[in-house]
Design a protein around this motif. Structure first.
Motif, PDB file in Angstrom:
ATOM      1  N   ILE A   1      -9.331   0.654  -2.244  1.00  8.46           N
ATOM      2  CA  ILE A   1      -8.999   0.418  -0.837  1.00  8.46           C
ATOM      3  C   ILE A   1     -10.257   0.300   0.014  1.00  8.46           C
ATOM      4  O   ILE A   1     -10.339  -0.519   0.950  1.00  8.46           O
ATOM      5  N   LEU A   2     -11.260   1.120  -0.296  1.00  2.70           N
ATOM      6  CA  LEU A   2     -12.518   1.073   0.446  1.00  2.70           C
ATOM      7  C   LEU A   2     -13.351  -0.164   0.111  1.00  2.70           C
ATOM      8  O   LEU A   2     -13.985  -0.757   0.992  1.00  2.70           O
ATOM      9  N   LEU A   3     -13.367  -0.579  -1.146  1.00  2.00           N
ATOM     10  CA  LEU A   3     -14.274  -1.634  -1.586  1.00  2.00           C
ATOM     11  C   LEU A   3     -13.734  -3.042  -1.376  1.00  2.00           C
ATOM     12  O   LEU A   3     -14.519  -3.980  -1.169  1.00  2.00           O
ATOM     13  N   ILE A   4     -12.416  -3.220  -1.464  1.00  2.00           N
ATOM     14  CA  ILE A   4     -11.859  -4.576  -1.408  1.00  2.00           C
ATOM     15  C   ILE A   4     -12.228  -5.315  -0.124  1.00  2.00           C
ATOM     16  O   ILE A   4     -12.664  -6.480  -0.174  1.00  2.00           O
TER      17      ILE A   4
ATOM     18  N   VAL B   1      -6.219 -10.573   2.859  1.00  2.00           N
ATOM     19  CA  VAL B   1      -6.415  -9.799   1.629  1.00  2.00           C
ATOM     20  C   VAL B   1      -5.856  -8.390   1.793  1.00  2.00           C
ATOM     21  O   VAL B   1      -5.244  -7.834   0.875  1.00  2.00           O
ATOM     22  N   THR B   2      -6.034  -7.802   2.980  1.00  2.00           N
ATOM     23  CA  THR B   2      -5.527  -6.452   3.239  1.00  2.00           C
ATOM     24  C   THR B   2      -4.005  -6.401   3.143  1.00  2.00           C
ATOM     25  O   THR B   2      -3.422  -5.485   2.574  1.00  2.00           O
ATOM     26  N   LEU B   3      -3.358  -7.453   3.709  1.00  2.00           N
ATOM     27  CA  LEU B   3      -1.899  -7.474   3.692  1.00  2.00           C
ATOM     28  C   LEU B   3      -1.329  -7.704   2.300  1.00  2.00           C
ATOM     29  O   LEU B   3      -0.154  -7.389   2.049  1.00  2.00           O
ATOM     30  N   THR B   4      -2.124  -8.242   1.402  1.00  2.00           N
ATOM     31  CA  THR B   4      -1.647  -8.490   0.039  1.00  2.00           C
ATOM     32  C   THR B   4      -2.094  -7.387  -0.914  1.00  2.00           C
ATOM     33  O   THR B   4      -1.287  -6.574  -1.359  1.00  2.00           O
ATOM     34  N   LEU B   5      -3.375  -7.325  -1.191  1.00  2.00           N
ATOM     35  CA  LEU B   5      -3.873  -6.374  -2.196  1.00  2.00           C
ATOM     36  C   LEU B   5      -3.888  -4.939  -1.677  1.00  2.00           C
ATOM     37  O   LEU B   5      -3.341  -4.030  -2.303  1.00  2.00           O
ATOM     38  N   VAL B   6      -4.514  -4.716  -0.521  1.00  2.00           N
ATOM     39  CA  VAL B   6      -4.708  -3.334  -0.034  1.00  2.00           C
ATOM     40  C   VAL B   6      -3.375  -2.693   0.334  1.00  2.00           C
ATOM     41  O   VAL B   6      -3.149  -1.510   0.082  1.00  2.00           O
ATOM     42  N   ARG B   7      -2.467  -3.467   0.912  1.00  2.00           N
ATOM     43  CA  ARG B   7      -1.156  -2.909   1.256  1.00  2.00           C
ATOM     44  C   ARG B   7      -0.420  -2.431   0.009  1.00  2.00           C
ATOM     45  O   ARG B   7       0.218  -1.381   0.012  1.00  2.00           O
ATOM     46  N   GLY B   8      -0.503  -3.206  -1.080  1.00  2.00           N
ATOM     47  CA  GLY B   8       0.117  -2.777  -2.334  1.00  2.00           C
ATOM     48  C   GLY B   8      -0.511  -1.513  -2.883  1.00  2.00           C
ATOM     49  O   GLY B   8       0.187  -0.646  -3.424  1.00  2.00           O
TER      50      GLY B   8
ATOM     51  N   ALA C   1       0.826   1.461  -1.012  1.00  2.00           N
ATOM     52  CA  ALA C   1       2.172   1.806  -1.466  1.00  2.00           C
ATOM     53  C   ALA C   1       2.112   2.593  -2.772  1.00  2.00           C
ATOM     54  O   ALA C   1       2.845   3.576  -2.960  1.00  2.00           O
ATOM     55  N   ARG C   2       1.235   2.166  -3.697  1.00  2.00           N
ATOM     56  CA  ARG C   2       1.094   2.884  -4.957  1.00  2.00           C
ATOM     57  C   ARG C   2       0.536   4.282  -4.728  1.00  2.00           C
ATOM     58  O   ARG C   2       0.953   5.245  -5.390  1.00  2.00           O
ATOM     59  N   LEU C   3      -0.402   4.418  -3.784  1.00  2.00           N
ATOM     60  CA  LEU C   3      -0.978   5.727  -3.484  1.00  2.00           C
ATOM     61  C   LEU C   3       0.081   6.661  -2.906  1.00  2.00           C
ATOM     62  O   LEU C   3       0.164   7.836  -3.282  1.00  2.00           O
TER      63      LEU C   3
END
Length: 285
Positions: free
Chosen positions: A14-17, A53-60, A63-65
């Motif tokens: 989340i921090l690096l993406i 990118v945040t709305l796709t990868l980071v948001r997922g 949710a997993r966290l």
């Protein structure tokens, strides 16, 4: 431990993406797109690319966290409940059980002093009472120390077994009706519901003199449930929660209150009903 490592990896991602995204964009822009996109337009597009990118990868990843944190919290609740059961079992064994054993020994000595007459009869009656109470305490310790497996779908099987034991000991006919979905209850709810049903059935064994016993569990379709233990026995005399020397239903009430469930013990026609209800989410709206 494995969940904690996964959580750490997710947090680092989340921090690096976002940082990697902006770095990759700047590289591609300067290496390949500079003849086609001006500096001002590139700077304007950068935050929108990071947002996408945040709305796709980071948001997922978020949710997993959150899912992992909920699973970890549920595991902690189950562990705390099992540790509480073990602690209570030790207290029963080290305190009440041993004291009752010593009391039985004293009663034996009293019988030896007077083998006939009213003292002997009183001591003999008291010793029988102590024996029954001692068996109840031993059964309670055994129940507390039973290995619980609430995560297994077959967790309902022990409830049916408790009902079968009650029917066998009392000569009553048993009926088990259960439609609560397994995934609608948390691990802690399964443990507490099992304990409540067990206490209610113990009450039926000792006091009801019933010919029929029922365990009913049904969902309300809104995330809640209704669970009841019913019998056609002699019923309650007055308020069952105020009877001296009887603690089973009080324990059920206290467990239900701690879980946020409603508790009811009453006579309905020819049946005595001990009922637990968890209100569904929609019912609270």
């Amino acid at each position: 431990m494995e969940n904690q490592r996964k959580d750490r990896r997710i947090k680092w991602l989340i921090l690096l993406i976002p940082t990697l995204t902006i770095g990759l964009w700047e590289y591609v822009r300067h290496a390949f797109l500079l003849p086609y996109i001006s500096m001002d337009l590139g700077n304007l597009l950068a935050p929108f690319i990071v947002l996408a990118v945040t709305l796709t990868l980071v948001r997922g990843l978020f949710a997993r966290l959150e899912q992992s944190q909920r699973a970890l919290q549920a595991e902690k609740e189950v562990k705390a409940s099992l540790e509480e059961r073990e602690s209570l079992a030790r207290e029963l064994h080290d305190g009440i059980s041993q004291s009752m054993f010593l009391l039985a020994v004293k009663l034996d000595q009293l019988e030896e002093l007077d083998k006939e007459g009213p003292v002997w009869e009183l001591a003999n009656g008291l010793r029988e009472t102590v024996r029954v109470m001692h068996e109840d305490v031993r059964q309670a310790i055994a129940n507390l120390r039973e290995p619980a497996s609430p995560a297994k779908a077959a967790w309902v099987v022990p409830l049916r077994g408790l009902l079968g034991e009650t029917a066998e000991l009392t000569g009553a006919r048993a009926e088990f009706v259960w439609t609560i979905p397994d995934d609608s209850l948390t691990d802690k709810e399964k443990i507490e519901l099992h304990a409540c049903v067990r206490e209610a059935l113990m009450n039926v064994r000792k006091h009801a003199n019933a010919s029929r016993v029922y365990v009913v569990g049904a969902c309300d379709g809104q995330g809640g449930f209704r669970c009841s233990v019913e019998d056609d026995g002699v019923g309650f005399e007055g308020n069952p929660l105020q009877v001296q020397g009887r603690f089973g239903l009080r324990m059920v009430r206290d467990r239900a209150k701690a879980m946020g469930w409603s508790f009811l013990a009453e006579r309905r026609g020819s049946r005595t009903v001990v009922e637990l209800v968890k209100a569904g989410k929609k019912a609270n709206v």
